[in-house]
Design an enzyme around this catalytic site. Structure first.
Site, PDB file in Angstrom:
ATOM      1  CE  LYS A   1      -4.330  -1.749   1.921  1.00 18.71           C
ATOM      2  NZ  LYS A   1      -5.324  -1.654   3.025  1.00 18.71           N
TER       3      LYS A   1
ATOM      4  NE  ARG B   1      -7.470  -8.570   1.365  1.00 18.57           N
ATOM      5  CZ  ARG B   1      -7.246  -7.701   0.383  1.00 18.57           C
ATOM      6  NH1 ARG B   1      -6.372  -6.706   0.549  1.00 18.57           N
ATOM      7  NH2 ARG B   1      -7.897  -7.807  -0.770  1.00 18.57           N
TER       8      ARG B   1
END
Length: 274
Positions: free
Chosen positions: A222, A256
């Site tokens: 991210k 995740r």
């Protein structure tokens, strides 16, 4: 409780579960277009399972900042064939969706978990999952994917995110959904600035004390990682591994990730040396 599967929480305390990300999208921020064909998606899922994935999380709609919603039928067309092909892969299948009709269709096709970025705010979403044994991930997001990064604001980000997750989990419990089916996700990068993200990570212990549910953390590749390392998406493996280990140290139960094998190896070393 994750559909046909159960995960003892004491084992996740020792080593967090690894959830492998499978994006069957042409436009996801990291691997968009790589697994749009069902055969390619199945091969990737099988590879992640061989590398040690405990759960496979399948998404058909990009939720990167600024994206518009995907039409329902397109999402179904992308997801259902993949779920049907992987239904007997031996690992639980999680579906990343907020649409009740997609929840129903993929649960019928063999999914074991629903990962809802809107946190099951919709009454119809709760109805879609209520009578299934599927696991539920309640995520926090301020705004929508199209608007969430437009000046997000909080007085106390940890307190506000915790309050939302607690409230939504209580709502699910009041609908008769078993406590054991619920996990929560602070939603790193979903309506948060860099400082909000860092504050949430540092205060995860506070969240764990307030929330009697396993915490799922998704930081892989991210922009939070990019801002710290000054690296593009394609070069964020090391930073993502650092984030995964930090999440594990702060008590995450599920991590995740895109890079399953590398994360599993990093966690093995962390477990043996802590």
């Amino acid at each position: 409780q994750c559909g046909r599967f159960r995960f003892p929480l004491e084992e996740a305390v020792r080593r967090p579960l690894v959830m492998g990300i499978l994006n069957v999208t042409p436009d996801s921020f990291s691997d968009g277009g790589a697994y749009t064909e069902t055969s390619a998606a199945v091969r990737r899922a099988e590879q992640m399972i061989a590398e040690g994935a405990d759960i496979v999380d399948i998404g058909a709609e990009s939720t990167r900042p600024g994206t518009a919603p995907l039409p329902l039928q397109q999402e179904l067309d992308r997801l259902v064939p993949v779920v049907e092909a992987l239904a007997n892969c031996g690992k639980p299948l999680s579906i990343d969706t907020y649409k009740p009709d997609v929840m129903r269709a993929t649960l019928s096709a063999g999914a074991d978990m629903i990962n809802d970025i809107t946190g099951f705010r919709s009454d119809d979403a709760i109805l879609a999952v209520k009578n299934s044994p599927c696991g539920l991930c309640v995520m926090h997001m301020q705004g929508t994917p199209r608007t969430m990064q437009v000046s997000p604001e909080y007085d106390d980000v940890t307190g506000e995110v915790t309050l939302f997750l607690s409230g939504q989990a209580s709502r699910l419990r009041n609908e008769g959904i078993a406590h054991s089916r619920i996990c929560v996700d602070p939603g790193f990068g979903f309506g948060k600035t860099q400082e909000h993200n860092l504050t949430l990570m540092r205060n995860m212990g506070r969240m764990r004390e307030a929330l009697p549910f396993p915490i799922l953390v998704g930081l892989s590749r991210k922009s939070m990682i990019g801002q710290i390392t000054d690296k593009p998406v394609s070069s964020r493996l090391a930073g993502s591994l650092g984030a995964a280990l930090s999440a594990a140290a702060h008590g995450a139960f599920i991590i995740r990730v895109h890079d399953v094998g590398e994360t599993v190896d990093a966690l093995r070393v962390w477990i043996q040396t802590r």
